[in-house]
Design a protein around this motif. Structure first.
Motif, PDB file in Angstrom:
ATOM      1  N   UNK A  93       0.821  -1.210   0.000  1.00  0.00           N
ATOM      2  CA  UNK A  93       0.000   0.000   0.000  1.00  0.00           C
ATOM      3  C   UNK A  93       0.855   1.260   0.000  1.00  0.00           C
ATOM      4  N   UNK A  94       1.835   1.317   0.901  1.00  0.00           N
ATOM      5  CA  UNK A  94       2.639   2.543   0.996  1.00  0.00           C
ATOM      6  C   UNK A  94       3.470   2.777  -0.251  1.00  0.00           C
ATOM      7  N   UNK A  95       3.904   1.708  -0.910  1.00  0.00           N
ATOM      8  CA  UNK A  95       4.645   1.852  -2.160  1.00  0.00           C
ATOM      9  C   UNK A  95       3.751   2.291  -3.304  1.00  0.00           C
ATOM     10  N   UNK A  96       2.601   1.664  -3.403  1.00  0.00           N
ATOM     11  CA  UNK A  96       1.660   1.982  -4.480  1.00  0.00           C
ATOM     12  C   UNK A  96       1.213   3.438  -4.408  1.00  0.00           C
ATOM     13  N   UNK A  97       0.978   3.939  -3.188  1.00  0.00           N
ATOM     14  CA  UNK A  97       0.465   5.300  -3.018  1.00  0.00           C
ATOM     15  C   UNK A  97       1.533   6.298  -2.576  1.00  0.00           C
ATOM     16  N   UNK A  98       2.796   5.865  -2.578  1.00  0.00           N
ATOM     17  CA  UNK A  98       3.925   6.755  -2.247  1.00  0.00           C
ATOM     18  C   UNK A  98       3.803   7.380  -0.857  1.00  0.00           C
ATOM     19  N   UNK A  99       3.326   6.616   0.106  1.00  0.00           N
ATOM     20  CA  UNK A  99       3.166   7.108   1.479  1.00  0.00           C
ATOM     21  C   UNK A  99       4.505   6.968   2.214  1.00  0.00           C
ATOM     22  N   UNK A 100       5.154   8.076   2.463  1.00  0.00           N
ATOM     23  CA  UNK A 100       6.402   8.030   3.213  1.00  0.00           C
ATOM     24  C   UNK A 100       6.609   9.268   4.076  1.00  0.00           C
ATOM     25  N   UNK A 101       5.583  10.097   4.227  1.00  0.00           N
ATOM     26  CA  UNK A 101       5.708  11.310   5.029  1.00  0.00           C
ATOM     27  C   UNK A 101       5.008  11.111   6.370  1.00  0.00           C
ATOM     28  N   UNK A 102       5.772  11.152   7.439  1.00  0.00           N
ATOM     29  CA  UNK A 102       5.229  10.957   8.782  1.00  0.00           C
ATOM     30  C   UNK A 102       4.476  12.207   9.213  1.00  0.00           C
ATOM     31  N   UNK A 103       3.198  12.043   9.515  1.00  0.00           N
ATOM     32  CA  UNK A 103       2.354  13.162   9.925  1.00  0.00           C
ATOM     33  C   UNK A 103       2.007  13.113  11.408  1.00  0.00           C
ATOM     34  N   UNK A 104       2.001  11.903  11.975  1.00  0.00           N
ATOM     35  CA  UNK A 104       1.552  11.731  13.359  1.00  0.00           C
ATOM     36  C   UNK A 104       2.150  10.438  13.897  1.00  0.00           C
TER      37      UNK A 104
END
Length: 103
Positions: A39-50
Motif C-alpha cells: 500500500x505505501x509503495x503503491x500510493x507513495x506514502x512516506x511522510x510521517x504526519x503523526x
C-alpha cells in the motif's frame, strides 16, 4: 510501541501503521516506494504526519485498530492536534511538536 500515520506528497492518502522501531520502519517505507504490492509503495506514502508511543503491544494494537476504524476527517483532526501545519515530521529534529509541527 508506536502507532503512526503517513501520507503521500499530495496528502490524498493516509496510512496507519504500528511498529516497535519507528525510525527503522520509516526507512523501510521509504525504500519500498514504487512497489505496487504494498500500500505505501503503491500510493507513495512516506511522510510521517503523526505518531504516538504506547507502553506495550496490546495497547498499540488496540489503538491502531481504533484509528483504522475512524473516518478520514477524524484522522485529520488527530494529525492536526499534534501537527497543525501538516509538516512532515523528521524524527531527527522533532521536539514534541513545539517547533517542527509549527506549534
Amino acid at each position: 510501541m508506536y502507532v503512526y500515520l503517513l501520507t503521500n506528497p499530495a496528502g490524498t492518502v493516509l496510512y496507519t501503521g504500528l511498529t516497535n522501531d519507528l525510525e527503522r520502519r520509516l526507512y523501510e517505507h521509504s525504500q519500498g516506494l514504487g512497489e505496487a504490492s504494498c500500500f505505501t509503495g503503491r500510493y507513495q506514502c512516506n511522510l510521517l504526519m503523526y505518531f504516538e508511543a504506547l507502553p506495550n503491544a496490546r495497547q498499540a494494537i488496540a489503538r491502531e485498530k481504533e484509528i483504522k476504524g475512524w473516518s478520514r476527517a477524524k484522522k485529520e483532526q488527530l494529525i492536526a492536534a499534534l501537527n497543525p501545519t501538516w509538516a512532515p515530521i523528521d524524527l531527527g529534529t522533532w521536539d514534541g511538536g513545539n517547533s517542527a509541527a509549527g506549534n
